[in-house]
Design an enzyme around this catalytic site. Structure first.
Site, PDB file in Angstrom:
ATOM      1  N   CYS A  72       0.853  -1.183   0.000  1.00  0.00           N
ATOM      2  CA  CYS A  72       0.000   0.000   0.000  1.00  0.00           C
ATOM      3  C   CYS A  72       0.889   1.234   0.000  1.00  0.00           C
ATOM      4  CB  CYS A  72      -0.902   0.000   1.232  1.00  0.00           C
ATOM      5  SG  CYS A  72      -2.019   1.418   1.270  1.00  0.00           S
ATOM      6  N   CYS A 111       0.142   4.648   6.457  1.00  0.00           N
ATOM      7  CA  CYS A 111      -0.439   4.987   7.760  1.00  0.00           C
ATOM      8  C   CYS A 111       0.530   4.498   8.836  1.00  0.00           C
ATOM      9  CB  CYS A 111      -1.797   4.325   7.946  1.00  0.00           C
ATOM     10  SG  CYS A 111      -2.992   4.812   6.675  1.00  0.00           S
ATOM     11  N   GLY A 140      -3.853  -2.765   1.304  1.00  0.00           N
ATOM     12  CA  GLY A 140      -4.144  -1.854   0.199  1.00  0.00           C
ATOM     13  C   GLY A 140      -5.306  -0.927   0.472  1.00  0.00           C
ATOM     14  N   GLU A 141      -5.398   0.097  -0.360  1.00  0.00           N
ATOM     15  CA  GLU A 141      -6.512   1.068  -0.290  1.00  0.00           C
ATOM     16  C   GLU A 141      -7.450   0.750  -1.461  1.00  0.00           C
ATOM     17  OE1 GLU A 141      -8.046   3.780   1.396  1.00  0.00           O
ATOM     18  OE2 GLU A 141      -9.318   3.462  -0.355  1.00  0.00           O
ATOM     19  N   LEU A 150     -11.065   7.030  10.064  1.00  0.00           N
ATOM     20  CA  LEU A 150     -10.881   8.437  10.446  1.00  0.00           C
ATOM     21  C   LEU A 150      -9.688   8.563  11.396  1.00  0.00           C
ATOM     22  CD1 LEU A 150     -12.035  11.299  10.158  1.00  0.00           C
ATOM     23  CD2 LEU A 150     -13.494  10.813  12.120  1.00  0.00           C
ATOM     24  N   HIS A 151      -9.750   7.871  12.497  1.00  0.00           N
ATOM     25  CA  HIS A 151      -8.642   7.711  13.450  1.00  0.00           C
ATOM     26  C   HIS A 151      -8.210   8.963  14.216  1.00  0.00           C
ATOM     27  CE1 HIS A 151      -8.469   3.745  11.913  1.00  0.00           C
ATOM     28  NE2 HIS A 151      -7.761   3.999  10.843  1.00  0.00           N
ATOM     29  N   ASN A 206      -3.286  -2.001  17.759  1.00  0.00           N
ATOM     30  CA  ASN A 206      -2.524  -3.248  17.903  1.00  0.00           C
ATOM     31  C   ASN A 206      -1.035  -2.965  17.866  1.00  0.00           C
ATOM     32  OD1 ASN A 206      -3.369  -6.147  17.826  1.00  0.00           O
ATOM     33  ND2 ASN A 206      -4.989  -5.189  16.628  1.00  0.00           N
ATOM     34  N   CYS A 223      -4.494  -5.645  10.009  1.00  0.00           N
ATOM     35  CA  CYS A 223      -4.029  -5.273   8.673  1.00  0.00           C
ATOM     36  C   CYS A 223      -2.504  -5.340   8.512  1.00  0.00           C
ATOM     37  CB  CYS A 223      -4.522  -3.850   8.419  1.00  0.00           C
ATOM     38  SG  CYS A 223      -3.881  -3.053   6.984  1.00  0.00           S
TER      39      CYS A 223
HETATM   40  S1  SF4 Z   1      -4.063   1.147   7.001  1.00  0.00           S
HETATM   41 FE1  SF4 Z   1      -4.831   0.588   4.968  1.00  0.00          FE
HETATM   42  S2  SF4 Z   1      -4.574   2.504   3.786  1.00  0.00           S
HETATM   43 FE2  SF4 Z   1      -3.269   2.727   5.591  1.00  0.00          FE
HETATM   44  S3  SF4 Z   1      -1.237   1.982   4.939  1.00  0.00           S
HETATM   45 FE3  SF4 Z   1      -2.355   0.232   5.845  1.00  0.00          FE
HETATM   46  S4  SF4 Z   1      -3.292  -0.790   4.100  1.00  0.00           S
HETATM   47 FE4  SF4 Z   1      -2.736   1.276   3.434  1.00  0.00          FE
END
Ligand code: SF4
Length: 345
Positions: free
Chosen positions: A114, A118, A161-162, A217-218, A292, A334
């Site tokens: 990705c 983030c 991924g996004e 959003l976070h 996490n 993730c």
């Molecule tokens: S949280 Fe989702 S959008 Fe952000 S870097 Fe990880 S996979 Fe990519």
């Protein structure tokens, strides 16, 4: 001519291609679709109601692009199962199957890596390699169903991924999962989760399937969100919220906001009040998720902080859940499986 991945074809595309270009009878196409999507048979040679000649013909023209499982971990706590798949080009992606009393949910990937980086995400830390095709997205669902002998009845696009940066392939895969002749999953059982690709959120409102939208959003302010989600520099909080309002105006559907709670960063009473004010004009659900293990070393807030945070939102009339991450003993969040796999090599 190189073989085609049959999973990349929508039903209409497959029917048109096979009947018009390959001169195959319509009922044969339906038999193959049934073997793949209903019976989970992914080798043409095992499709026993097809003639040997036709099975050989299919092998010449197509392959069923199911990934190889190279690591499968199952939680001893809640049966959550995490899969690391190897794709045909050697790249890897992950998916997770989550078990609830009345349903099985799957979290699937849309890209190898990705680009969005983030701060709390291992996938972002490893960078972007390529988009998945529609067939590679769908194949994760079919492979999990076959391996675990289950029917997945809820799908969340929240893996690696996004999804909205692989928009065309994501939407095609959603339509195929929804198609009665293929996976036949209702739109209400499909959630697209985005980090906030504003123009695409508005486009999503126009697709003809009633999917659910979830927005990561976070953080309630640009100063905070800039620090953990670089995409916020491009699409700041106020534009993101406006896009959600536009989406809701068209769809009249509730939007879910994911809020990863980080100790000392976004978990204070002021943060809760700022968040409540930000989303006060929207019909929403807020999922508060204690962070996490992550590349940036952020820590989980205490239960007391989480409860206070949630109470402030609830008192403002906002629906809130505090979600314990499932599969915590196998790091099912993730990007984490791939990171561990890389570390092991
Ligand atoms: S949280 Fe989702 S959008 Fe952000 S870097 Fe990880 S996979 Fe990519």
């Amino acid at each position: 001519m190189s073989k085609k991945n049959i999973l990349d074809f929508s039903y209409e595309e497959l029917m048109a291609y096979m009947t018009e270009e390959l001169d195959v009878k319509k009922f044969r196409v339906d038999q193959i679709v049934d073997w793949i999507y209903d019976k989970h048979v992914f080798e043409f040679q095992e499709m026993s109601n097809l003639s040997k000649d036709f099975r050989d013909f299919m092998d010449e023209k197509f392959f069923v692009g199911i990934p190889e499982p190279i690591d499968i971990k199952t939680s001893k706590i809640d049966k959550t199962t995490k899969f690391l798949w190897e794709l045909r080009d050697g790249n890897t992606v992950e998916s997770v199957a989550l078990f609830y009393p009345k349903r099985v949910s799957a979290c699937i990937s849309t890209q190898v890596g990705c680009a969005l980086k983030c701060a709390f995400c291992a996938t972002g830390a490893s960078g972007f390699t390529r988009d998945l095709t529609p067939g590679e997205i769908i194949a994760q669902v079919l492979a999990m169903e076959k391996i675990k002998n289950i029917r997945i009845n809820n799908i969340v696009y929240m893996g690696m991924g996004e999804p909205l940066l692989n928009y065309e392939n994501t939407i095609k895969s959603v339509k195929m999962l929804n198609d009665k002749r293929l996976k036949n999953l209702g739109g209400r059982h499909i959630t697209i989760s985005t980090s906030g690709i504003v123009p695409r959120i508005e486009e999503l409102a126009e697709i003809p399937i009633e999917i659910r939208l979830s927005v990561s959003l976070h953080a309630p302010t640009n100063i905070q969100r800039d620090k953990i989600m670089p995409i916020n520099h491009k699409y700041p909080v106020e534009e993101l919220i406006q896009a959600c309002k536009n989406y809701q105006k068209i769809t009249n559907k509730r939007v879910t906001f994911e809020y990863t709670a980080i100790k000392g960063f976004n978990d204070s009473e002021d943060d809760a009040r700022n968040l409540a004010a930000l989303i006060s004009d929207l019909k929403v659900m807020v999922n508060v998720i204690p962070v996490n293990d992550n590349p940036a070393g952020f820590e989980k807030p205490s239960k007391r902080f989480l409860d206070t945070f949630a109470r402030i939102l609830i008192n403002k009339g906002i629906d809130v859940t505090i979600r314990a991450e499932k599969g915590s003993d196998i790091e099912a969040a993730c990007g984490q499986l791939k990171k561990r796999f890389i570390e092991k090599q």
